[in-house]
Design an enzyme around this catalytic site. Structure first.
Site, PDB file in Angstrom:
ATOM      1  N   GLY A 126      43.440 -47.218  -0.470  1.00  0.00           N
ATOM      2  CA  GLY A 126      43.266 -45.959  -1.167  1.00  0.00           C
ATOM      3  C   GLY A 126      44.618 -45.574  -2.175  1.00  0.00           C
ATOM      4  CE1 TYR A 286      39.807 -36.542   7.391  1.00  0.00           C
ATOM      5  CE2 TYR A 286      40.738 -34.785   8.668  1.00  0.00           C
ATOM      6  CZ  TYR A 286      41.076 -35.754   7.595  1.00  0.00           C
ATOM      7  OH  TYR A 286      42.362 -36.188   7.090  1.00  0.00           O
TER       8      TYR A 286
END
Length: 406
Positions: A126, A286
């Site tokens: 990322g 999450y």
């Protein structure tokens, strides 16, 4: 006669007539131009100082025919007779203690001051946005060969070009990885190994947040696979390289949100980790994935630390406007409104960089960091039995998907 030190307000200041110098071995000494003498102790504090390590990135020591030593800063095209390590010298007593040097306002480039990472190879997932990009940029500026592991190759190459435009000659490579595909993770690891590069730092940075319910091509809930399972798989595929190049480190970017995870030894299961649509809530998914990050790092360190590979988890910052909030308008608004009060991307990358390269982090693992400082996790985050249970379930899930032991 007036005291020559009367106007100083710090024990690090040098009185009039004195000069601070450094030997080639890094030992600091003090020259008194009035008495024409030298001494190892600071003229005011009486302390001894020393600078360890190599010259900072981009610096070179040269010696003239007459024996004069000077230093060339190839990055800024400057020459000086002063050893640049002098700026980073520390007292001998402070070097023996683990103390906090940085905090939440520190930046990644501040932490890297004086560091030369030439010859070090680092993979960052990322790395084409937000904190991952600033981490890649900062490490590349200090000599590391940075591999930007990105799902979007076009975006990754644009980010790579930005780094090269700012600092031509740095070593940055963009490689494809889609963490929503276990096959892509395997392909990435195989392609990296084919390059016959070493690996010193693996930074598991990529994450998704606030997704509507989706399943990956592997049949798993996306947040769980992207944030935890694919990083788990990637690390297992590459840990032979990490052990071969020890001392090495695995850095897992987690979050303070792990404290809201609800995993425990009684409820942890594949269905809990990768729930069906009827049991899905984006925030819970999450939070649990970030708790998985902490637990994964904890057990990984217990397995590999004896081989010279350490692992730590960290929190980069609160509600940072990184792009992670892009999946729902409410999160975009919330993060936008908080933007003036949160860290910059450079500050957000600081704890990642600190955990990666700080000298005092050598051989330090199994811990959790926030604002460049060790801090306690939630009670679940330090539960070694829960960490082992997560590891075993993660391996079981992978075996079912790839059809063989890992």
């Amino acid at each position: 006669m007036a005291d020559p030190s009367a106007d100083t307000d710090s024990e690090d200041e040098i009185p009039a007539g004195w000069e601070e110098r450094i030997t080639l071995d890094g030992e600091v000494y003090y020259a008194n131009h009035i008495t024409q003498t030298t001494q190892w102790e600071h003229p005011l504090s009486g302390k001894k100082k020393v600078a360890t390590g190599e010259l900072p990135y981009g610096w070179e020591r040269q010696i003239q025919d007459d024996g004069t030593v000077f230093y060339v800063d190839h990055v800024n095209k400057k020459t000086t007779f002063t050893d640049p390590r002098l700026a980073f010298a520390e007292t001998e007593s402070s070097r023996k203690t683990f103390r906090q040097k940085f905090d939440g306002s520190s930046t990644a480039l501040h932490i890297l001051s004086g560091r030369d990472l030439t010859g070090k190879y680092v993979i960052i997932t990322g790395a084409n946005s937000g904190i991952g990009f600033e981490t890649a940029r900062s490490l590349a500026f200090h000599g590391a060969h940075v591999v930007m592991a990105c799902r979007n190759l076009l975006s990754g190459q644009e980010c790579c070009d930005r780094i090269l435009a700012e600092r031509p000659g740095v070593k940055v490579t963009v490689m494809k990885i889609d963490l929503a595909s276990l096959g892509s993770v395997k392909d990435f690891a195989e392609q990296y190994k084919q390059k016959e590069w070493p690996l010193h730092y693996l930074i598991c940075n990529a994450a998704v947040f606030g997704l509507p319910y989706t399943r990956t091509e592997d049949g798993l809930e996306t947040t769980f696979q992207v944030n935890h399972l694919s990083h788990f798989y990637l690390t297992k595929l590459l840990w032979d390289l990490l052990m071969k190049n020890a001392p090495a480190r695995v850095i897992v970017v987690s979050s303070e949100s792990h404290r809201s995870g609800d995993l425990n030894a009684l409820n942890i299961s594949e269905e809990k980790l990768s729930p069906p649509a009827s049991a899905y809530w984006d925030l819970k998914a999450y939070n649990n994935s970030k708790l998985c990050n902490v637990l994964f790092s904890l057990h990984l360190n217990s397995l590999l630390s004896r081989f010279g590979v350490t692992s730590v988890a960290l929190h980069p910052g609160n509600i940072m406007y990184t792009g992670i909030q892009k999946h729902w308008w409410f999160y975009r608004l919330l993060f936008y409104m908080a933007r003036p009060f949160t860290k910059s991307m450079q500050q957000g990358a600081a704890t990642t960089v600190y955990c990666t390269v700080a000298p005092e982090m050598q051989n330090v693992g199994g811990m959790y960091f926030n604002n460049c400082c060790r801090c306690p996790t939630s009670s679940a985050g330090c539960d070694e039995e829960l960490a082992k249970a997560l590891w075993d379930i993660s391996e079981k899930i992978l075996r079912k998907r790839i059809g063989r032991p890992i």
